[in-house]
Scaffold this active site. Sequence first.
Site, PDB file in Angstrom:
ATOM      1  N   SER A 125      31.083  38.809  37.406  1.00 21.20           N
ATOM      2  CA  SER A 125      30.693  37.682  38.259  1.00 21.20           C
ATOM      3  C   SER A 125      29.341  37.135  37.813  1.00 21.20           C
ATOM      4  CB  SER A 125      30.586  38.133  39.718  1.00 21.20           C
ATOM      5  OG  SER A 125      31.792  38.733  40.152  1.00 21.20           O
TER       6      SER A 125
HETATM    7  N1  SAH Z   1      31.944  43.400  40.468  1.00 21.56           N
HETATM    8  C1  SAH Z   1      32.391  43.028  39.141  1.00 21.56           C
HETATM    9  C2  SAH Z   1      33.221  41.752  39.190  1.00 21.56           C
HETATM   10  C3  SAH Z   1      34.513  41.941  38.503  1.00 21.56           C
HETATM   11  S1  SAH Z   1      35.729  40.668  38.697  1.00 21.56           S
HETATM   12  C4  SAH Z   1      31.237  42.937  38.172  1.00 21.56           C
HETATM   13  O1  SAH Z   1      30.087  42.982  38.625  1.00 21.56           O
HETATM   14  O2  SAH Z   1      31.469  42.860  36.975  1.00 21.56           O
HETATM   15  C5  SAH Z   1      36.860  41.472  39.817  1.00 21.56           C
HETATM   16  C6  SAH Z   1      37.449  42.775  39.401  1.00 21.56           C
HETATM   17  O3  SAH Z   1      38.402  43.147  40.422  1.00 21.56           O
HETATM   18  C7  SAH Z   1      38.238  42.793  38.089  1.00 21.56           C
HETATM   19  O4  SAH Z   1      37.708  43.779  37.236  1.00 21.56           O
HETATM   20  C8  SAH Z   1      39.676  43.146  38.508  1.00 21.56           C
HETATM   21  O5  SAH Z   1      40.356  43.965  37.567  1.00 21.56           O
HETATM   22  C9  SAH Z   1      39.446  43.882  39.811  1.00 21.56           C
HETATM   23  N2  SAH Z   1      40.595  43.893  40.711  1.00 21.56           N
HETATM   24  C10 SAH Z   1      41.510  42.942  40.936  1.00 21.56           C
HETATM   25  N3  SAH Z   1      42.396  43.340  41.861  1.00 21.56           N
HETATM   26  C11 SAH Z   1      42.029  44.592  42.238  1.00 21.56           C
HETATM   27  C12 SAH Z   1      42.537  45.543  43.167  1.00 21.56           C
HETATM   28  N4  SAH Z   1      43.628  45.286  43.905  1.00 21.56           N
HETATM   29  N5  SAH Z   1      41.905  46.722  43.296  1.00 21.56           N
HETATM   30  C13 SAH Z   1      40.807  47.017  42.550  1.00 21.56           C
HETATM   31  N6  SAH Z   1      40.279  46.151  41.654  1.00 21.56           N
HETATM   32  C14 SAH Z   1      40.874  44.953  41.504  1.00 21.56           C
END
Ligand code: SAH
Length: 205
Positions: free
Chosen positions: A61
């Site tokens: 993000s």
């Molecule tokens: N907090 C992260 C943002 C990652 S984007 C950072 O700082 O980099 C969102 C993430 O949510 C992705 O890695 C995706 O694989 C994960 N995601 C999507 N659906 C999910 C679910 N049902 N359970 C756990 N993770 C999930």
Amino acid sequence: MADRADERAAMAARFRERGIADERVLAAVRSVPRHAFVPEPHRSGAYDEVPWTIGDGQTISAPWIVAFSAESLRLPDEARVLEIGTGSGYGAAVLAAAGASVVTIERHPGLAGSAREALQNAGYGDVDVRVGDGHAGVPDRAPYEGIVVTAMAQDELPPALVEQLAPGASLVCPVGRGGHGTLFRYCDGVVEKLLDVRFVPLVAG
Ligand code: SAH
């Protein structure tokens, strides 16, 4: 790897101007080496206000939304926090640096593995990284003084997450369709709209 503290200080100053007031979050933004969580070839732009790709079709993000979400949790000191969507691990590191004890869950085992390694290398090895579907939360560590979701829930706040909140705790979660939606805060039965956002989808299973 260069330290890049000057870029972090500038970023924290920008966030303060844009309204982030929680000193614990601003200090965390100044201290967490975001470039250690951004893969090459994007590392040089790690402090730009953009969501870079991190593999498996996922993104880290943009930094401001990480800080805004963390502040929106209105955490007490010494809080236990659950993050849904570990991704790069940067958001978990910011929460840990802000003083929280962090549990985070990611559905991609590969991303969870690299996040665990990046967290360890950056000095946040006590973050508890789980692999699984975040819709179910992490009940064995519940209740939480805050829960933050970093992917877009479809249609509703995941009910299991609401159940795993301590009394007075907030759930900060984007809800929407096709990548577009609204960031909501749920606390003690009251839902508040925070802002319009774009996130990758929270995938079922
Ligand atoms: N907090 C992260 C943002 C990652 S984007 C950072 O700082 O980099 C969102 C993430 O949510 C992705 O890695 C995706 O694989 C994960 N995601 C999507 N659906 C999910 C679910 N049902 N359970 C756990 N993770 C999930």
